[in-house]
Each structure stands twice: as structure tokens, then as C-alpha cells.
Design a protein around this motif. Structure first.
Motif, PDB file in Angstrom:
ATOM      1  N   ALA A  76       0.827  -1.209   0.000  1.00 39.87           N
ATOM      2  CA  ALA A  76       0.000   0.000   0.000  1.00 39.87           C
ATOM      3  C   ALA A  76       0.860   1.257   0.000  1.00 39.87           C
ATOM      4  O   ALA A  76       0.531   2.249  -0.676  1.00 39.87           O
ATOM      5  N   ASP A  80       0.791   4.228  -2.665  1.00 40.75           N
ATOM      6  CA  ASP A  80       0.575   5.601  -2.216  1.00 40.75           C
ATOM      7  C   ASP A  80       1.612   6.536  -2.842  1.00 40.75           C
ATOM      8  O   ASP A  80       1.278   7.639  -3.301  1.00 40.75           O
ATOM      9  N   ARG A 121      -6.372   5.812  -5.590  1.00 44.90           N
ATOM     10  CA  ARG A 121      -6.478   6.126  -4.158  1.00 44.90           C
ATOM     11  C   ARG A 121      -7.284   5.063  -3.433  1.00 44.90           C
ATOM     12  O   ARG A 121      -6.925   4.628  -2.329  1.00 44.90           O
ATOM     13  N   SER A 122      -8.363   4.587  -4.041  1.00 46.27           N
ATOM     14  CA  SER A 122      -9.166   3.545  -3.397  1.00 46.27           C
ATOM     15  C   SER A 122      -8.355   2.265  -3.244  1.00 46.27           C
ATOM     16  O   SER A 122      -8.500   1.543  -2.250  1.00 46.27           O
ATOM     17  N   VAL A 124      -5.079   2.086  -2.841  1.00 44.75           N
ATOM     18  CA  VAL A 124      -4.114   2.283  -1.756  1.00 44.75           C
ATOM     19  C   VAL A 124      -4.724   1.847  -0.435  1.00 44.75           C
ATOM     20  O   VAL A 124      -4.111   1.111   0.356  1.00 44.75           O
ATOM     21  N   ASP A 125      -5.940   2.270  -0.193  1.00 48.67           N
ATOM     22  CA  ASP A 125      -6.610   1.938   1.067  1.00 48.67           C
ATOM     23  C   ASP A 125      -6.911   0.448   1.156  1.00 48.67           C
ATOM     24  O   ASP A 125      -6.722  -0.171   2.217  1.00 48.67           O
ATOM     25  N   ALA A 128      -3.851  -2.073   1.841  1.00 48.68           N
ATOM     26  CA  ALA A 128      -3.305  -2.154   3.200  1.00 48.68           C
ATOM     27  C   ALA A 128      -3.970  -3.236   4.045  1.00 48.68           C
ATOM     28  O   ALA A 128      -3.438  -3.621   5.093  1.00 48.68           O
ATOM     29  N   ARG A 129      -5.100  -3.733   3.573  1.00 47.19           N
ATOM     30  CA  ARG A 129      -5.821  -4.749   4.345  1.00 47.19           C
ATOM     31  C   ARG A 129      -5.329  -6.143   3.963  1.00 47.19           C
ATOM     32  O   ARG A 129      -5.267  -6.474   2.782  1.00 47.19           O
TER      33      ARG A 129
END
Length: 480
Positions: A76, A80, A121-122, A124-125, A128-129
Motif C-alpha cells: 500500500a 501511495d 487512491r481507493s 491504496v486503502d 493495506a488490508r
């Protein structure tokens, strides 16, 4: 740098991006890139070869174990940094798209440059999961990255379609070899400038420009490519599926569309028509999700046609850098000729011309087709069945909701659609009956987290959001 004023030589690129470096191609052959608004040459890029594909796939294969083992938070962080580097180039991206595709600069800025940044951007979030795990009885079910991805992308949204594949593949832990369209490759080079600046690990994402019959086929048939993700025509998607099937490889296909915009009798007609016309003409009609069939209740049909004609009159074709321009050229002379052929056939089939047509005034040069509307289009006619991929709208009357649904579903495609009604429950009920991958109700906003893809010959698989990341994974059951 003002790309609108730059000489063509400034847009020429000489290298491939493989293994983290800009390298020389195996051949000196090049592909010219044209400005469709003028017919002039912007520059050129390498014409990749199967040998170039071999090098890129080898680099992606070598990078895969390390990238797959990279912690989700670290992947992620890489994405970013890529978002930051790409956002810094947003103006350059918009101007490049305006030149090599012909999209009006306002559209190129808002959609062609802005949308992929939203999608990235979506991702990137989501990246991270950690991948979801599930316990089923005595089994632990996990998702793992599928491996090396071959991404083959079209010309109509030259950055968005790339990001919609590359970003979720990287988020899932896959490595990628990208072949952008030979008609609009310059935008992909800007992405790889951002990749270099962001410092993504070598080989994680690689670029080989070239034609479909050469680079695309080599990538789709390559024994070390685990999944081929393609966006483009249904005919080409069928060919890619065959190549992948020969080696039992997975495919994700986002293909054609012939979407219906269903306007029920109680709808806010001025709004439904205005939005519907805008959707059909977006990007000069070169959009796979375009609502190119407008279905209107007979009680409001005449009124709708007047509104359509008035709305279309506001779409002035012209120079993409002129603020007054609302409709750019088609991407190539061949594409413009193909669309004119659809217009001629519709006239021969007896459709009633409401706006535009072959005699409408156009700029003196460039690959322009006038925004054109036909009424009284038969649901089985070629204009109602075939994907035109140009600024041509078919308006079709219906008597009741059942007939509207039947006409909307009377297509080998099923990618998108819309329903308008003052009764939101009634609109939702119709939306549920449409055999299509996504439906907008009363102008519902685009959601980058929702799954995107089609039914029937509109493709296989889904892009965007968590659904898009899952497309690049394999399921494993571990019994304990």
C-alpha cells in the motif's frame, strides 16, 4: 511543459520499461502516434516484439516471489507513492490524452486524468488490508496472488483502464506486464515515469508497447503469464480467451456494450434526457458503458425527441483545446469511417434522423463525426444491436414496463444501463430485471468501490474495489 504547443518530437519515446529500467527494444521498428483532431503525427514509440514480451515476463516472474511476500501495508505504501507521483503529472496527463485521443481538455482533466487517480487512491486503502481468510469446518481458506498478469488495455480511457488493472493486481501481490493500445501509448509512458519516481521494486510492473497481433498475442499466449486481463472489443476478447484456453490460463475480460437508458412515464424527463445524452456522447461516444439506446414511454416520446435534439445541439465538435468544444474527434480515420457506416446503414434501414447525420457541418480536418440521433429505431435493427462506439444515439419507444425490460435485455451485451422514475422503488424493480453488470437509478453516482463488469458477451470477471483485487487471486484450502 505545455504539450498543446510542444513539437511532436517532444512526445517521442524510445524505450521499454522492463525490470525497473528503461531499456532498448529488441527491434528498431516504431509505431507512429497521431493527433486525431488534426491528422498530424505527435511522435512515435517502440513497436514491441515477442522477444520484448519474453524479457518483460521474465522480469515479472523473477519479481513475483518477493512482491507476493511483501506485507500488505508495504504494498500500500508503494501504491501511495505512485499516487503522489501520478497526481503531480495530472495536467500533463490531461494534455497528452487531449492530443493522442482527442478528448476535450475539460473532459481529459476531469475524467481521463481525475478518474484513475480516484481509483488508485481507493486501491491504496484496500491494499493495506490483509487478504481475507475464512475458516470452513477444519479448513482455512486463504487468497493468494495469482502470479504474473498480462494487462492489455484499450485506447478510449488510456490511463483509467491501465490503473483499473495494474493497481488491483499490485495490491493483490501480483506482478504485471502492460501492453497499452498502440493508438494512445504516450499516456502509459507518463504512468511509468511515475512508477520510476515512486521507486516500485524492479520487475513488479513492466511496459511493452506494440500492436495487438504482435505484442498482445505474445502476451496472451505466453506460458509464464498466469492471468490475462483485457479490455476491448468482444471479437478480440474471444481471441484472447482462445489463446489463454490453449494453456488453461485464466482471463478477465471487459468487452463491448449496448446499454439501455430506460425512461419510465413518470420520470423527470428533462433531467433523464439531458443526462442520457451526455452519457451517450461522453468521450465522443467511445465508451463501452455508453447508454446508446434511449427507451422512452410512448406517452412522452415526442416530448423526449424534442429534448434530445435540443441537448445534442449543444455538443459542438472542435479543437480539444478550445474551451467551447464539447465533442472531440474519433480516435482514428478507420474508427470514424466505421461509425459513418453505422449511420449510413441506419438511414438505409429506415430510422428517422433527428439530429446530426452525414450532412451535418464538421471541422475541416480531423476524424470528426457529428453527434447523431435516430428515432423510431427497431429493437432488432443493427443500430439497436451493434456497438457503434461513436456519437450515435438510438431512441426507441415502449408501451409498458414489461416491453421496456424486454427491449433492454434484447442484446448480446450486458454491461451497463440506467432507469429513471419518480418512484424510486419502481425504478429499482426495473433495475433488478435488467441483465447487465451495473445500472444507474435516477442518475446514481459512480462508485469506485463497486464491482465493474458485464453479463453475456460483455465479458468475464469484475474490476474496481475489493472485487477487482479478488480477480487477481487464487483460493487455497488448508485442512487442519
Amino acid at each position: 511543459m505545455d504539450l498543446a504547443a510542444a513539437p511532436p518530437a517532444l512526445l517521442t519515446r524510445r524505450h521499454l520499461h522492463v525490470g525497473g529500467d528503461w531499456i532498448d527494444p529488441s527491434s528498431g521498428d516504431t509505431t507512429a502516434v497521431e493527433n486525431p483532431a488534426t491528422g498530424e503525427t505527435l511522435g512515435e514509440v517502440p513497436a514491441g516484439t515477442p522477444a520484448d514480451v519474453d524479457r518483460a515476463v521474465a522480469a515479472a516472474r523473477a519479481a513475483f516471489p518477493g512482491w507476493a511476500a511483501t506485507a500488505p501495508a508495504d504494498r500500500a505504501a508503494h501504491l501511495d507513492r505512485l499516487h503522489t507521483a501520478l497526481a503531480a503529472r495530472a495536467d500533463e496527463i490531461a494534455r497528452t490524452v487531449a492530443r493522442e485521443l482527442g478528448a476535450p481538455l475539460k473532459l481529459a482533466t476531469r475524467v481521463q486524468a481525475g478518474l484513475p487517480l480516484t481509483v488508485l487512491r481507493s486501491m491504496v486503502d484496500l491494499a493495506a488490508r490483509p487478504a481475507a481468510e475464512q475458516v470452513v469446518g477444519n479448513s482455512l481458506v486463504v487468497r493468494e496472488p495469482v502470479g504474473v498478469v498480462g494487462a492489455i488495455t484499450p485506447w478510449n480511457y488510456p490511463l483509467h483502464q491501465v490503473v483499473a488493472k495494474v493497481a488491483p493486481a499490485l495490491a493483490a501481490g501480483c506482478t504485471v506486464v502492460l501492453k497499452p493500445s498502440e493508438l494512445t501509448p504516450l499516456t502509459a509512458y507518463l504512468l511509468f515515469d511515475a512508477v520510476t519516481e515512486a521507486g516500485l521494486p524492479p520487475g513488479v510492473v513492466n511496459l511493452v508497447p506494440g500492436t495487438g497481433p504482435v505484442v498482445g498475442e505474445a502476451l496472451a499466449a505466453h506460458p509464464d503469464v498466469d492471468l490475462v486481463s483485457f479490455t476491448g472489443s468482444t471479437a478480440t476478447g474471444r481471441r484472447i480467451a482462445h489463446l489463454a484456453a490453449d494453456r488453461i490460463a485464466r482471463v478477465a475480460l471487459e468487452l463491448g456494450g449496448k446499454s439501455a437508458n430506460v425512461i419510465l412515464a413518470d420520470a423527470d424527463l428533462p433531467t433523464a434526457v439531458k443526462v442520457g445524452v451526455g452519457n451517450a456522447l461522453l468521450n465522443s461516444g467511445q465508451t463501452c458503458t455508453a447508454w446508446t439506446r434511449m427507451l422512452v414511454h410512448r406517452d412522452r416520446y415526442a416530448e423526449a425527441l424534442d429534448l434530445v435534439a435540443a441537448a445534442v445541439a449543444g455538443y459542438r465538435p472542435g479543437d480539444p483545446f478550445d474551451p467551447a468544444t464539447r465533442l472531440g474527434p474519433l480516435v482514428s480515420a478507420a474508427q470514424a469511417q466505421r461509425v459513418r457506416g453505422h449511420v449510413d446503414r441506419a438511414l438505409a434501414d429506415g430510422a428517422r434522423l433527428v439530429a446530426g447525420g452525414p450532412d451535418a457541418p464538421l471541422p475541416p480536418r480531423g476524424h470528426f463525426v457529428a453527434p447523431t440521433v435516430f428515432a423510431d429505431v427497431h429493437p432488432d435493427s443493427a443500430l439497436a444491436q451493434e456497438e457503434v462506439f461513436g456519437p450515435v444515439l438510438a431512441v426507441i419507444p415502449f408501451a409498458d414496463t414489461d416491453e421496456a425490460v424486454a427491449i433492454a435485455n434484447n442484446s448480446r451485451y450486458g454491461l451497463a444501463g440506467a432507469v429513471w422514475s419518480a418512484d424510486s422503488d419502481a425504478a429499482l424493480a426495473v433495475a433488478r430485471r435488467l441483465r447487465t453488470g451495473q445500472v444507474d437509478v435516477n442518475g446514481g453516482a459512480f462508485n469506485p468501490l463497486a464491482p465493474f463488469g458485464g453479463y453475456k458477451q460483455s465479458g468475464l470477471g469484475r474490476e474496481l474495489g475489493g472485487y477487482g483485487i479478488e480477480e487477481f487471486t487464487e483460493l487455497k484450502a488448508i485442512q487442519r
